[in-house]
Design a protein around this motif. Structure first.
Motif, PDB file in Angstrom:
ATOM      1  N   ASN A 168      -5.546   7.672   1.746  1.00 13.90           N
ATOM      2  CA  ASN A 168      -4.299   7.757   0.984  1.00 13.90           C
ATOM      3  C   ASN A 168      -3.184   8.443   1.752  1.00 13.90           C
ATOM      4  O   ASN A 168      -2.108   8.667   1.219  1.00 13.90           O
ATOM      5  N   GLU A 169      -3.464   8.783   3.002  1.00 11.31           N
ATOM      6  CA  GLU A 169      -2.465   9.456   3.830  1.00 11.31           C
ATOM      7  C   GLU A 169      -2.139   8.584   5.040  1.00 11.31           C
ATOM      8  O   GLU A 169      -2.928   7.736   5.445  1.00 11.31           O
ATOM      9  N   LEU A 170      -0.975   8.821   5.626  1.00  7.31           N
ATOM     10  CA  LEU A 170      -0.622   8.206   6.898  1.00  7.31           C
ATOM     11  C   LEU A 170      -0.622   9.314   7.941  1.00  7.31           C
ATOM     12  O   LEU A 170       0.047  10.339   7.778  1.00  7.31           O
ATOM     13  N   LEU A 171      -1.385   9.107   9.013  1.00  7.69           N
ATOM     14  CA  LEU A 171      -1.487  10.098  10.082  1.00  7.69           C
ATOM     15  C   LEU A 171      -0.724   9.593  11.302  1.00  7.69           C
ATOM     16  O   LEU A 171      -0.963   8.482  11.785  1.00  7.69           O
ATOM     17  N   VAL A 172       0.199  10.399  11.792  1.00 10.23           N
ATOM     18  CA  VAL A 172       0.925  10.095  13.026  1.00 10.23           C
ATOM     19  C   VAL A 172       0.599  11.181  14.034  1.00 10.23           C
ATOM     20  O   VAL A 172       0.823  12.374  13.773  1.00 10.23           O
ATOM     21  N   MET A 214       0.848  -1.198   0.000  1.00  5.42           N
ATOM     22  CA  MET A 214       0.000   0.000   0.000  1.00  5.42           C
ATOM     23  C   MET A 214       0.882   1.246   0.000  1.00  5.42           C
ATOM     24  O   MET A 214       1.771   1.387   0.839  1.00  5.42           O
ATOM     25  N   LYS A 215       0.652   2.100  -0.971  1.00  3.28           N
ATOM     26  CA  LYS A 215       1.407   3.341  -1.030  1.00  3.28           C
ATOM     27  C   LYS A 215       0.561   4.501  -0.512  1.00  3.28           C
ATOM     28  O   LYS A 215      -0.642   4.540  -0.738  1.00  3.28           O
ATOM     29  N   ILE A 216       1.205   5.401   0.180  1.00  4.17           N
ATOM     30  CA  ILE A 216       0.511   6.589   0.687  1.00  4.17           C
ATOM     31  C   ILE A 216       1.011   7.816  -0.053  1.00  4.17           C
ATOM     32  O   ILE A 216       2.177   7.910  -0.432  1.00  4.17           O
ATOM     33  N   THR A 228      -8.217   6.120   7.438  1.00  6.42           N
ATOM     34  CA  THR A 228      -6.840   6.615   7.393  1.00  6.42           C
ATOM     35  C   THR A 228      -5.933   5.752   8.264  1.00  6.42           C
ATOM     36  O   THR A 228      -6.178   5.636   9.473  1.00  6.42           O
ATOM     37  N   PRO A 229      -4.901   5.146   7.705  1.00  5.93           N
ATOM     38  CA  PRO A 229      -3.948   4.420   8.552  1.00  5.93           C
ATOM     39  C   PRO A 229      -3.289   5.407   9.521  1.00  5.93           C
ATOM     40  O   PRO A 229      -2.913   6.514   9.120  1.00  5.93           O
TER      41      PRO A 229
END
Length: 272
Positions: free
Chosen positions: A53-57, A1-3, A83-84
């Motif tokens: 489509n985004e990675l949230l930290v 999976m690409k973000i 959202t991952p």
């Protein structure tokens, strides 16, 4: 999976939490990175929206064993869509109690899919030269750990085709949450004649508790005892008065000298 992009959210009055999330970002090593620092009150007026489509930290310090109470409203306004997400808490070498579980639960309810969580150690807000508590942390070892964690996050993401392959993430903790998100309301800051009224303390206060015209005026009802004003004063003009906060600093210094190390958790991810 690409973000497509990496969004970093942090609340970091004394800079420790920000240092950790930046270390993780170095490990993830994405070309498109947005840092959303919600330390200042103005930044918390803008809600956050994210997509799958985004990675949230998201990284926050632990206050009284919990997610800081003043962040709850902002966090509950996040609008995510599968959202991952990665949940990070930073604590002062005591315990993180249920703060990590609480943060994971909040993000899940807002539409995120938590894939990893971690607890790191930062110098305690009450730490001083007189009562050092996790002094100078995060140190090089912590930041190396954060970067390694970031690389592992990216490896996990690349191993799946979609968020559908990210299973539930189990975090140790209790319901109801332990600890108390309600902070002390106490006059604990002594200001010496070395104060030049430079205004740095007022500018850096995450809750606007210090009068911008007269830094001797502090609203104890707003103050969250983060001690950013003490640590950031270029003249070292601000210190702790004798009282409950200083007593707590002495207890923490005595009881939590043994170094604790970061810990991380990953969800079970199916290949796909």
């Amino acid at each position: 999976m690409k973000i497509q992009s990496l969004k970093l959210v942090c609340f970091s009055p004394t800079g420790t939490t920000k240092a950790i999330i930046q270390g993780i970002a170095r490990g993830i090593n994405h070309n498109t990175v947005e840092l959303i620092d919600i330390t200042k009150p103005a930044a918390r007026k803008h809600p956050l929206q994210t997509s799958e489509n985004e990675l949230l930290v998201v990284a926050v310090p632990v206050y009284m064993g919990r997610v800081p109470g003043l962040l709850i409203e902002w966090l509950h306004e996040i609008k995510a869509r599968n959202t991952p997400a990665v949940c990070i808490v930073v604590y002062g070498n005591r315990v993180y109690d249920d703060a990590l579980l609480e943060l994971k639960d909040i993000l899940t309810k807002r539409g995120c899919i938590p894939m990893a969580c971690a607890a790191y150690i930062g110098e305690h807000s009450f730490s001083s030269s007189e009562t050092p508590i996790a002094e100078a942390r995060p140190d090089a070892s912590d930041l190396n750990h954060a970067e390694l964690f970031g690389r592992k996050i990216m490896e996990k993401l690349l191993s799946v085709s979609s968020v559908d392959h990210i299973s539930n993430l189990n975090i140790p903790g209790n319901y109801p949450y332990r600890g108390d998100s309600k902070l002390w309301s106490v006059d604990f800051i002594a200001i010496s004649n070395e104060c030049t009224q430079c205004g740095i303390c007022a500018q850096g206060c995450p809750v606007g508790a210090i009068d911008s015209e007269n830094s001797h005026l502090i609203d104890p009802e707003k103050c969250i005892t983060c001690c950013a004003c003490i640590k950031n004063c270029p003249q070292n003009a601000r210190t702790m008065k004798t009282g409950p906060v200083k007593d707590a600093a002495m207890r923490l210094n005595k009881l939590y000298k043994e170094r604790k190390e970061p810990i991380f958790f990953f969800s079970d991810i199916e290949s796909g």
